[in-house]
Design an enzyme around this catalytic site. Structure first.
Site, PDB file in Angstrom:
ATOM      1  N   LYS A 186       0.803  -1.135   0.053  1.00 22.04           N
ATOM      2  CA  LYS A 186       0.026  -0.155   0.223  1.00 22.04           C
ATOM      3  C   LYS A 186       0.983   1.272  -0.081  1.00 22.04           C
ATOM      4  CE  LYS A 186      -2.591  -0.620   3.612  1.00 22.04           C
ATOM      5  NZ  LYS A 186      -1.842  -1.856   4.179  1.00 22.04           N
ATOM      6  N   THR A 200       3.636   1.657  -1.127  1.00 20.49           N
ATOM      7  CA  THR A 200       4.323   1.968  -2.734  1.00 20.49           C
ATOM      8  C   THR A 200       3.328   2.493  -3.346  1.00 20.49           C
ATOM      9  OG1 THR A 200       4.000  -0.399  -3.526  1.00 20.49           O
ATOM     10  CG2 THR A 200       5.847  -0.062  -2.187  1.00 20.49           C
ATOM     11  N   ARG A 219       2.544   7.131   7.796  1.00 15.79           N
ATOM     12  CA  ARG A 219       2.870   7.060   9.152  1.00 15.79           C
ATOM     13  C   ARG A 219       4.517   7.080   8.976  1.00 15.79           C
ATOM     14  NH1 ARG A 219      -0.416   1.797  10.943  1.00 15.79           N
ATOM     15  NH2 ARG A 219      -0.019   1.454   8.504  1.00 15.79           N
ATOM     16  N   LYS A 275      12.521  -7.789   8.797  1.00 11.31           N
ATOM     17  CA  LYS A 275      12.300  -6.992   7.643  1.00 11.31           C
ATOM     18  C   LYS A 275      11.422  -7.498   6.496  1.00 11.31           C
ATOM     19  CE  LYS A 275      16.166  -5.039   6.263  1.00 11.31           C
ATOM     20  NZ  LYS A 275      17.523  -4.994   5.743  1.00 11.31           N
ATOM     21  N   ALA A 318      -2.223  -0.732  13.471  1.00 13.38           N
ATOM     22  CA  ALA A 318      -3.612  -0.547  12.776  1.00 13.38           C
ATOM     23  C   ALA A 318      -4.497  -1.521  13.426  1.00 13.38           C
ATOM     24  CB  ALA A 318      -3.290  -1.032  11.154  1.00 13.38           C
ATOM     25  N   PHE A 360      -3.210  -2.225   6.943  1.00 17.13           N
ATOM     26  CA  PHE A 360      -3.648  -3.509   6.784  1.00 17.13           C
ATOM     27  C   PHE A 360      -4.958  -3.501   6.047  1.00 17.13           C
ATOM     28  CE2 PHE A 360      -1.943  -4.296  11.206  1.00 17.13           C
ATOM     29  CZ  PHE A 360      -0.747  -4.701  10.771  1.00 17.13           C
ATOM     30  N   PHE A 416       3.674  -7.785  -9.435  1.00 15.43           N
ATOM     31  CA  PHE A 416       4.981  -8.401  -9.286  1.00 15.43           C
ATOM     32  C   PHE A 416       5.541  -8.940 -10.672  1.00 15.43           C
ATOM     33  CE2 PHE A 416       3.940  -9.413  -4.536  1.00 15.43           C
ATOM     34  CZ  PHE A 416       3.761  -7.882  -4.383  1.00 15.43           C
ATOM     35  N   TRP A 450       6.855   0.189  -8.980  1.00 11.68           N
ATOM     36  CA  TRP A 450       8.046  -0.306  -8.207  1.00 11.68           C
ATOM     37  C   TRP A 450       9.380  -0.320  -9.131  1.00 11.68           C
ATOM     38  CZ3 TRP A 450      11.262  -4.770  -9.033  1.00 11.68           C
ATOM     39  CH2 TRP A 450      12.128  -4.685  -7.926  1.00 11.68           C
TER      40      TRP A 450
END
Length: 674
Positions: free
Chosen positions: A117, A119, A141, A152, A378, A409, A498, A527
């Protein structure tokens, strides 16, 4: 005679200068059209590492960015070369300026890997600004430091590490570290409350003569012979000047009893912004100086604290101070709520938070402006960036501009709370919802195997599988679109593409999204291509934003607490009904008695399913939603039912990210952060 004429002429010239100066000042206070200069972004194939992309770009100085978007010099406070705080006086200067279009980016129920989200927010804003030449602002945020050093690339109980490339932002390493210190201020403020409670409990329990000793040690001061007790005396007595010497003994004793005899019950939290699982339950007070007052307490991560939620929902410094003061930190022995104002600590909390309330201005890789502010959970809190950042941005972009913000989320959690809590607090009304989906998540909801961070993706997510895509679109995607329509807002589906997605899968998702009620559905390639890869999405959002929005809340403030919970469970999650534990019912009765029944609901449940069971994918039906407990964040202004067990202090994995993070002492270059 000639000399006598100099006086009136001089006065007239001075008056003219004053008028001209005032006119120039007034013109300078008006809205300033943008002169935004976009930065060129050269997409490379194969796509380099995140940090390589970031460091290859030269950002604009933040004072130049501020000037380009119409900020006055006195409205910014620089923190280095590439970031600055923006003062809230901007709202007063532009109070007559119409707001721009308000766009919310939400998502379908995510996999544990996250669906991008953030990105999409940045890709959309770059497309609007750099390619369609429309004023646009992103509001995000601030990431928590804990996951940056912990896990990560995994969406767990909290907002996880956000890489430089994932959000296409050119904001150096501080975005994932200290930034401008807001989270540190929240930590300090929360811990001050905890320290004030501990001290109060100890002194109340150990003072032998509470009437004379507690009053004589009250930090009052003499004013015209009177001692002022406005610091420690509860709200009903604030601002009063009491003549201690003339008080009758019985009146004085009752007052002392009311003020000082607390049986502090449920504010027991200290916070830190680092994952440490052993702080989930601790024992304090074991030193001999604490005279045997041993008790259990716990730490939370800072982004789960009520003060973080207050920062995100406040609409000004005065409102924030009021909210901090009305935080309920315990209860008296008679069962009445005790607030931070009763403790006398609200003023000090406001002092600690006075700079944190200002949003931080940054920029994307293509030079578009971004506000980074607040970072509440969230699933525990409402999971949205700050009201103030959105309000400032909506004024700055102008009537034809766009502000794009993100909800945490899936649409069943972050978006529902954005509408019912944040929009209710701010008075703002959204124009468009952008619903982010991925082929990967849709395959999972269509019956694909589980995915987890650090493990190779199963073949179903790498090879074309139209059957799984159809089932995922028919269940979760359709349901999430329906949830947005409950609030009367048009929906544009953004398919975050993707490299493993096939053209047939992409076309199928877009087709089924429109058949399910989306105004439009488009593939996004930000991306790899930056803003240019989201131009089609920007055009769809512009078109949807030109349509009338018929926004409505899911429930009214007057709806009883139980019915509010039931409406969310049935209409949003798809449950048959709710089941209240005896403890939850008792809390509801107590909150109604205290006058909290009109507060909105902030459901605390798993983000991995529309239901309360993480393993239930798609769009589950035929279940009863269990409410095991209910708590209240009175300062933030919501009641949060607990659906299942929610962790508010993450733990570090076996292989934490801090192993990879290092600093070159010569170049001061950070390695391993992305």
């Amino acid at each position: 005679m000639e000399m006598s004429g100099v006086g009136p002429l001089t006065a007239a010239l001075r008056m003219q200068n004053v008028v001209q100066s005032s006119s120039r000042w007034a013109q300078g206070q008006q809205y300033r059209p943008w002169t935004l200069r976009s930065l060129k972004l050269q997409p490379l194939s194969p796509v380099p590492s995140d940090i390589e992309i970031s460091r290859a770009q030269t950002p604009k100085p933040v004072d130049q960015l501020a000037q380009e978007i119409g900020l006055l010099q006195e409205e910014t406070e620089a923190y280095g070369r590439t970031k600055a705080k923006v003062r809230l006086s901007l709202l007063d200067r532009l109070r007559e300026q119409p707001d721009g279009k308000y766009v919310l980016v939400a998502g379908i129920t995510p996999t544990p890997l996250g669906e991008g989200k953030s990105t999409v927010v940045i890709g959309l804003v770059q497309a609007l600004s750099a390619h369609l030449k429309l004023n646009s602002f992103a509001c995000l945020r601030q990431p928590s430091q804990g996951p940056t050093f912990g896990v990560k690339g995994q969406r767990g109980q909290i907002s996880t590490h956000i890489s430089m490339l994932e959000i296409s932002m050119l904001i150096n390493e501080s975005f994932n570290l200290h930034l401008t210190g807001d989270i540190h201020a929240i930590t300090a403020a929360n811990n001050l409350v905890a320290a004030a409670i501990d001290a109060r409990m100890l002194h109340e329990a150990t003072q032998k003569d509470k009437v004379t000793v507690m009053f004589s040690r009250n930090p009052g001061w003499k004013i015209h012979g009177f001692r002022a007790y406005s610091i420690l005396i509860p709200g009903v007595f604030l601002g009063m000047f009491l003549d201690f010497c003339n008080l009758k003994c019985d009146v004085m004793y009752e007052l002392v009893f009311y003020i000082y005899i607390f049986g502090v019950g449920f504010f027991r939290l200290v916070v830190v912004d680092t994952n440490d699982r052993f702080l989930r339950k601790i024992t304090v007070g074991q030193a001999s100086t604490e005279k045997g007052h041993v008790r259990e307490t716990q730490f939370d991560i800072a982004v789960a604290s009520e003060i973080m939620a207050i920062l995100a929902l406040a609409d000004g410094l005065g409102d924030m101070k009021t909210r901090l003061g009305r935080m309920v930190v315990g209860s008296s022995r008679s069962g009445q709520p005790v607030t931070a104002e009763d403790l006398g600590v609200s003023g000090a909390l406001a002092v600690l938070m006075k700079d944190a309330i200002k949003p931080t201005l940054m920029q994307t890789l293509e030079g578009s402006p971004v506000f980074v502010h607040a970072g509440p959970f969230a699933n525990i809190a409402h999971g949205n960036s700050s009201v103030l950042a959105d309000k400032l941005a909506l004024k700055l972009v102008g009537e034809d501009g766009f502000v794009v913000t993100e909800a945490g989320f899936g649409a069943d959690i972050g978006m529902e709370k954005f509408f019912n809590i944040k929009c209710r607090a701010s008075g703002l009304r959204p124009n468009v919802v952008v619903l982010v989906a991925t082929v990967r998540a849709l395959k999972m909801h269509g019956g694909g195997p589980n995915v987890s961070a650090g493990s190779p993706l199963p073949r179903e997510y790498i090879d074309e599988n139209l059957s799984l895509v159809v089932k995922g679109c028919s269940s979760n995607l359709r349901k999430q679109i329906q949830i947005a329509h409950l609030f009367g807002v048009p929906v544009v589906v953004a398919l975050n593409v993707f490299k493993t997605d096939t053209q047939a899968e992409i076309d199928l998702v877009c087709q089924m999204a429109k058949e399910s009620g989306a105004s439009d559905a488009v593939p996004c390639h930000h991306w790899a291509r930056g803003g240019r890869g989201s131009v089609e999405l920007a055009q769809a959002v512009k078109q949807a934003g030109s349509q009338p929005s018929h926004f409505q809340f899911l429930y009214s403030q007057e709806t009883p607490i139980v019915e509010k919970i039931r409406m969310i469970a049935q209409k949003v999650y798809g449950a048959d009904d709710i089941e209240l534990s005896p403890e939850a019912q008792a809390k509801i009765d107590y909150y109604n008695q205290q006058g909290y029944g009109k507060l909105p609901i902030c459901m605390a449940k798993t983000h991995l399913s529309l239901s309360h069971l993480p393993e239930k994918k798609g769009a589950p039906t035929g279940f009863t939603l269990p409410i095991r407990d209910i708590r209240a964040s009175i300062g933030a202004g919501f009641i949060y039912p607990l659906v299942g067990t929610m962790s508010t202090m993450p733990g570090l994995p076996t292989r934490p990210c801090f192993y990879d993070i290092d600093l070159d002492p010569v170049t001061e270059e950070i390695t391993g952060l992305f």
